[in-house]
Design a protein around this motif. Structure first.
Motif, PDB file in Angstrom:
ATOM      1  N   ILE A  42       1.389  16.556 -11.483  1.00  0.00           N
ATOM      2  CA  ILE A  42       0.263  17.412 -11.899  1.00  0.00           C
ATOM      3  C   ILE A  42       0.511  18.849 -11.441  1.00  0.00           C
ATOM      4  CG2 ILE A  42      -2.175  17.925 -11.439  1.00  0.00           C
ATOM      5  CD1 ILE A  42      -2.651  14.858 -11.510  1.00  0.00           C
ATOM      6  N   ASN A  43       0.972  19.001 -10.185  1.00  0.00           N
ATOM      7  CA  ASN A  43       1.256  20.343  -9.665  1.00  0.00           C
ATOM      8  C   ASN A  43       2.361  21.021 -10.478  1.00  0.00           C
ATOM      9  OD1 ASN A  43      -0.655  19.949  -7.696  1.00  0.00           O
ATOM     10  ND2 ASN A  43       0.816  19.618  -6.042  1.00  0.00           N
ATOM     11  N   LEU A  44       3.419  20.267 -10.809  1.00  0.00           N
ATOM     12  CA  LEU A  44       4.506  20.839 -11.605  1.00  0.00           C
ATOM     13  C   LEU A  44       4.025  21.231 -13.000  1.00  0.00           C
ATOM     14  CD1 LEU A  44       7.645  18.664 -10.775  1.00  0.00           C
ATOM     15  CD2 LEU A  44       7.363  21.114 -10.402  1.00  0.00           C
ATOM     16  N   ASN A  45       3.253  20.351 -13.630  1.00  0.00           N
ATOM     17  CA  ASN A  45       2.721  20.664 -14.960  1.00  0.00           C
ATOM     18  C   ASN A  45       1.809  21.882 -14.918  1.00  0.00           C
ATOM     19  OD1 ASN A  45       4.090  18.563 -16.161  1.00  0.00           O
ATOM     20  ND2 ASN A  45       2.372  17.135 -16.022  1.00  0.00           N
ATOM     21  N   ASP A  47       0.830  -1.212   0.000  1.00  0.00           N
ATOM     22  CA  ASP A  47       0.000   0.000   0.000  1.00  0.00           C
ATOM     23  C   ASP A  47       0.867   1.265   0.000  1.00  0.00           C
ATOM     24  OD1 ASP A  47      -2.282  -1.521   0.008  1.00  0.00           O
ATOM     25  OD2 ASP A  47      -2.747  -1.196   2.131  1.00  0.00           O
ATOM     26  N   THR A  48       2.011   1.197   0.674  1.00  0.00           N
ATOM     27  CA  THR A  48       2.930   2.340   0.698  1.00  0.00           C
ATOM     28  C   THR A  48       3.443   2.633  -0.707  1.00  0.00           C
ATOM     29  OG1 THR A  48       3.567   1.857   2.978  1.00  0.00           O
ATOM     30  CG2 THR A  48       5.091   3.207   1.696  1.00  0.00           C
ATOM     31  N   ALA A  49       3.736   1.586  -1.471  1.00  0.00           N
ATOM     32  CA  ALA A  49       4.174   1.784  -2.858  1.00  0.00           C
ATOM     33  C   ALA A  49       3.056   2.426  -3.683  1.00  0.00           C
ATOM     34  CB  ALA A  49       4.595   0.453  -3.476  1.00  0.00           C
ATOM     35  N   ASP A  50       1.835   1.944  -3.506  1.00  0.00           N
ATOM     36  CA  ASP A  50       0.701   2.521  -4.228  1.00  0.00           C
ATOM     37  C   ASP A  50       0.495   3.994  -3.852  1.00  0.00           C
ATOM     38  OD1 ASP A  50       0.239   0.094  -5.462  1.00  0.00           O
ATOM     39  OD2 ASP A  50      -1.336  -0.502  -4.053  1.00  0.00           O
ATOM     40  N   HIS A  51       0.636   4.275  -2.575  1.00  0.00           N
ATOM     41  CA  HIS A  51       0.481   5.647  -2.083  1.00  0.00           C
ATOM     42  C   HIS A  51       1.566   6.540  -2.688  1.00  0.00           C
ATOM     43  CE1 HIS A  51      -0.433   8.251   1.730  1.00  0.00           C
ATOM     44  NE2 HIS A  51      -0.535   8.926   0.627  1.00  0.00           N
ATOM     45  N   ALA A  52       2.800   6.019  -2.765  1.00  0.00           N
ATOM     46  CA  ALA A  52       3.893   6.803  -3.354  1.00  0.00           C
ATOM     47  C   ALA A  52       3.609   7.094  -4.829  1.00  0.00           C
ATOM     48  CB  ALA A  52       5.215   6.054  -3.199  1.00  0.00           C
ATOM     49  N   ARG A  53       3.056   6.126  -5.543  1.00  0.00           N
ATOM     50  CA  ARG A  53       2.707   6.349  -6.952  1.00  0.00           C
ATOM     51  C   ARG A  53       1.675   7.482  -7.087  1.00  0.00           C
ATOM     52  NH1 ARG A  53       2.839   0.748  -6.684  1.00  0.00           N
ATOM     53  NH2 ARG A  53       4.606  -0.126  -7.812  1.00  0.00           N
ATOM     54  N   LYS A  54       0.686   7.473  -6.211  1.00  0.00           N
ATOM     55  CA  LYS A  54      -0.339   8.519  -6.256  1.00  0.00           C
ATOM     56  C   LYS A  54       0.251   9.892  -5.905  1.00  0.00           C
ATOM     57  CE  LYS A  54      -4.356   5.606  -5.453  1.00  0.00           C
ATOM     58  NZ  LYS A  54      -3.857   4.262  -5.344  1.00  0.00           N
ATOM     59  N   LYS A  55       1.171   9.908  -4.959  1.00  0.00           N
ATOM     60  CA  LYS A  55       1.812  11.170  -4.599  1.00  0.00           C
ATOM     61  C   LYS A  55       2.670  11.694  -5.744  1.00  0.00           C
ATOM     62  CE  LYS A  55       2.114  10.905   0.430  1.00  0.00           C
ATOM     63  NZ  LYS A  55       3.012  11.106   1.571  1.00  0.00           N
ATOM     64  N   ASN A  59       0.437  26.521 -16.796  1.00  0.00           N
ATOM     65  CA  ASN A  59      -0.659  27.454 -16.529  1.00  0.00           C
ATOM     66  C   ASN A  59      -0.305  28.536 -15.509  1.00  0.00           C
ATOM     67  OD1 ASN A  59      -2.261  25.816 -18.225  1.00  0.00           O
ATOM     68  ND2 ASN A  59      -2.750  24.476 -16.503  1.00  0.00           N
ATOM     69  N   GLY A  60       0.872  28.417 -14.900  1.00  0.00           N
ATOM     70  CA  GLY A  60       1.268  29.392 -13.895  1.00  0.00           C
ATOM     71  C   GLY A  60       0.508  29.278 -12.588  1.00  0.00           C
ATOM     72  N   ARG A  61      -0.190  28.155 -12.395  1.00  0.00           N
ATOM     73  CA  ARG A  61      -0.942  27.940 -11.149  1.00  0.00           C
ATOM     74  C   ARG A  61      -0.132  27.049 -10.210  1.00  0.00           C
ATOM     75  NH1 ARG A  61      -6.344  26.620 -14.209  1.00  0.00           N
ATOM     76  NH2 ARG A  61      -5.194  24.700 -14.413  1.00  0.00           N
ATOM     77  N   LEU A  62      -0.296  27.316  -8.935  1.00  0.00           N
ATOM     78  CA  LEU A  62       0.444  26.575  -7.920  1.00  0.00           C
ATOM     79  C   LEU A  62      -0.505  26.136  -6.823  1.00  0.00           C
ATOM     80  CD1 LEU A  62       3.283  25.692  -7.047  1.00  0.00           C
ATOM     81  CD2 LEU A  62       3.522  27.868  -5.895  1.00  0.00           C
ATOM     82  N   SER A  63      -0.441  24.861  -6.480  1.00  0.00           N
ATOM     83  CA  SER A  63      -1.296  24.335  -5.414  1.00  0.00           C
ATOM     84  C   SER A  63      -0.528  24.332  -4.105  1.00  0.00           C
ATOM     85  CB  SER A  63      -1.725  22.904  -5.753  1.00  0.00           C
ATOM     86  OG  SER A  63      -2.378  22.330  -4.651  1.00  0.00           O
ATOM     87  N   LYS A  64      -1.184  24.822  -3.074  1.00  0.00           N
ATOM     88  CA  LYS A  64      -0.556  24.805  -1.751  1.00  0.00           C
ATOM     89  C   LYS A  64      -1.144  23.688  -0.877  1.00  0.00           C
ATOM     90  CE  LYS A  64      -3.634  28.352   0.016  1.00  0.00           C
ATOM     91  NZ  LYS A  64      -3.788  29.617   0.652  1.00  0.00           N
ATOM     92  N   ALA A  65      -1.872  22.777  -1.509  1.00  0.00           N
ATOM     93  CA  ALA A  65      -2.505  21.687  -0.766  1.00  0.00           C
ATOM     94  C   ALA A  65      -1.446  20.748  -0.193  1.00  0.00           C
ATOM     95  CB  ALA A  65      -3.445  20.903  -1.680  1.00  0.00           C
ATOM     96  N   ALA A  66      -1.708  20.281   0.995  1.00  0.00           N
ATOM     97  CA  ALA A  66      -0.800  19.334   1.646  1.00  0.00           C
ATOM     98  C   ALA A  66      -1.060  17.927   1.112  1.00  0.00           C
ATOM     99  CB  ALA A  66      -1.009  19.373   3.153  1.00  0.00           C
ATOM    100  N   PHE A  67      -0.133  17.035   1.385  1.00  0.00           N
ATOM    101  CA  PHE A  67      -0.241  15.648   0.949  1.00  0.00           C
ATOM    102  C   PHE A  67      -0.562  14.765   2.142  1.00  0.00           C
ATOM    103  CE2 PHE A  67       2.458  17.725  -2.105  1.00  0.00           C
ATOM    104  CZ  PHE A  67       2.033  17.209  -3.315  1.00  0.00           C
ATOM    105  N   MET A  68      -1.386  13.756   1.910  1.00  0.00           N
ATOM    106  CA  MET A  68      -1.704  12.815   2.972  1.00  0.00           C
ATOM    107  C   MET A  68      -0.436  12.014   3.303  1.00  0.00           C
ATOM    108  SD  MET A  68      -4.780  10.024   3.201  1.00  0.00           S
ATOM    109  CE  MET A  68      -4.212   8.977   1.901  1.00  0.00           C
ATOM    110  N   LEU A 113       7.547  21.196   0.769  1.00  0.00           N
ATOM    111  CA  LEU A 113       7.106  21.578  -0.575  1.00  0.00           C
ATOM    112  C   LEU A 113       5.814  22.400  -0.497  1.00  0.00           C
ATOM    113  CD1 LEU A 113       7.789  21.170  -3.606  1.00  0.00           C
ATOM    114  CD2 LEU A 113       6.266  19.194  -3.544  1.00  0.00           C
ATOM    115  N   ALA A 114       4.882  21.962   0.339  1.00  0.00           N
ATOM    116  CA  ALA A 114       3.630  22.703   0.514  1.00  0.00           C
ATOM    117  C   ALA A 114       3.901  24.077   1.127  1.00  0.00           C
ATOM    118  CB  ALA A 114       2.655  21.900   1.380  1.00  0.00           C
ATOM    119  N   GLU A 115       4.860  24.155   2.069  1.00  0.00           N
ATOM    120  CA  GLU A 115       5.219  25.442   2.668  1.00  0.00           C
ATOM    121  C   GLU A 115       5.853  26.371   1.636  1.00  0.00           C
ATOM    122  OE1 GLU A 115       7.630  24.920   6.187  1.00  0.00           O
ATOM    123  OE2 GLU A 115       6.200  23.493   7.035  1.00  0.00           O
TER     124      GLU A 115
END
Length: 182
Positions: A58-61, A44-52, A66-75, A118-120
């Motif tokens: 997605i955030n980098l793209n 499950d940790t490997a699957d979680h890492a893939r999702k992260k 688009n010049g948009r930046l997400s400040k959302a934290a990661f689970m 990264l979120a900070e």
């Protein structure tokens, strides 16, 4: 022999011994199930890492295109669950399995801290943009964000590699790789 079993003391001893053996066997099977649970948690940790990784990409793209930046934290990874189960099955694991699981937990926790940073950094870039508008300060923060994101992706790729090796029954690869990467 039948006469011996008719003795109440012997019968009580045989009954108590049988109950004891039943508990021992049940515990042995339970620890085996916990060992399987440990493998599932690591998978499950490997699957979680893939999702992260997907989220960071997605955030980098979004930032680059688009010049948009997400400040959302990661689970965070569920390292406390792995540690809890690891303690339960410690006596049933080889030295390589123990060290590999510890390495996976270490990398997952370190990567969680890195993703928090990264979120900070994203939050800092957004605040700076609101205060001063686009300028060299914001560009410097965004450049830092991009490099932190790439490093986080690399670290999560290592976590995936470690998890896959562990689950595939090759924990020695994790230990060998971990000792080299230190």
């Amino acid at each position: 022999m039948i006469e011996l079993l008719k003795n109440p003391s012997v019968s009580a001893f045989v009954g108590a011994f049988s109950a004891f053996m039943l508990v021992v066997v049940a515990d042995w099977f339970r620890r085996g199930n916990d060992k399987n649970l440990l493998s599932c948690l690591i998978s499950d940790t490997a699957d979680h890492a893939r999702k992260k990784i997907e989220s960071v990409q997605i955030n980098l793209n979004d930032l680059n295109n688009n010049g948009r930046l997400s400040k959302a934290a990661f689970m965070p990874f569920k390292t406390s669950h792995i540690d809890h189960v690891l303690l339960k099955v410690l006596t049933r694991l080889s030295a390589n399995e123990k060290q590999a699981a510890d390495a996976i937990v270490y990398w997952a926790e370190a990567t969680d801290n890195q993703l928090d940073e990264l979120a900070e950094t994203a939050w800092s870039a957004i605040q700076q943009l609101k205060e001063t508008g686009k300028g060299p300060e914001v560009e410097a923060i965004l450049s830092e964000y991009r490099s932190e994101a790439k490093l986080a992706i690399r670290n999560m790729e290592i976590i995936i590699q470690y998890c896959e090796s562990y689950v595939s029954g090759r924990p020695h690869e994790v230990v060998e790789s971990y000792n080299v990467s230190e």
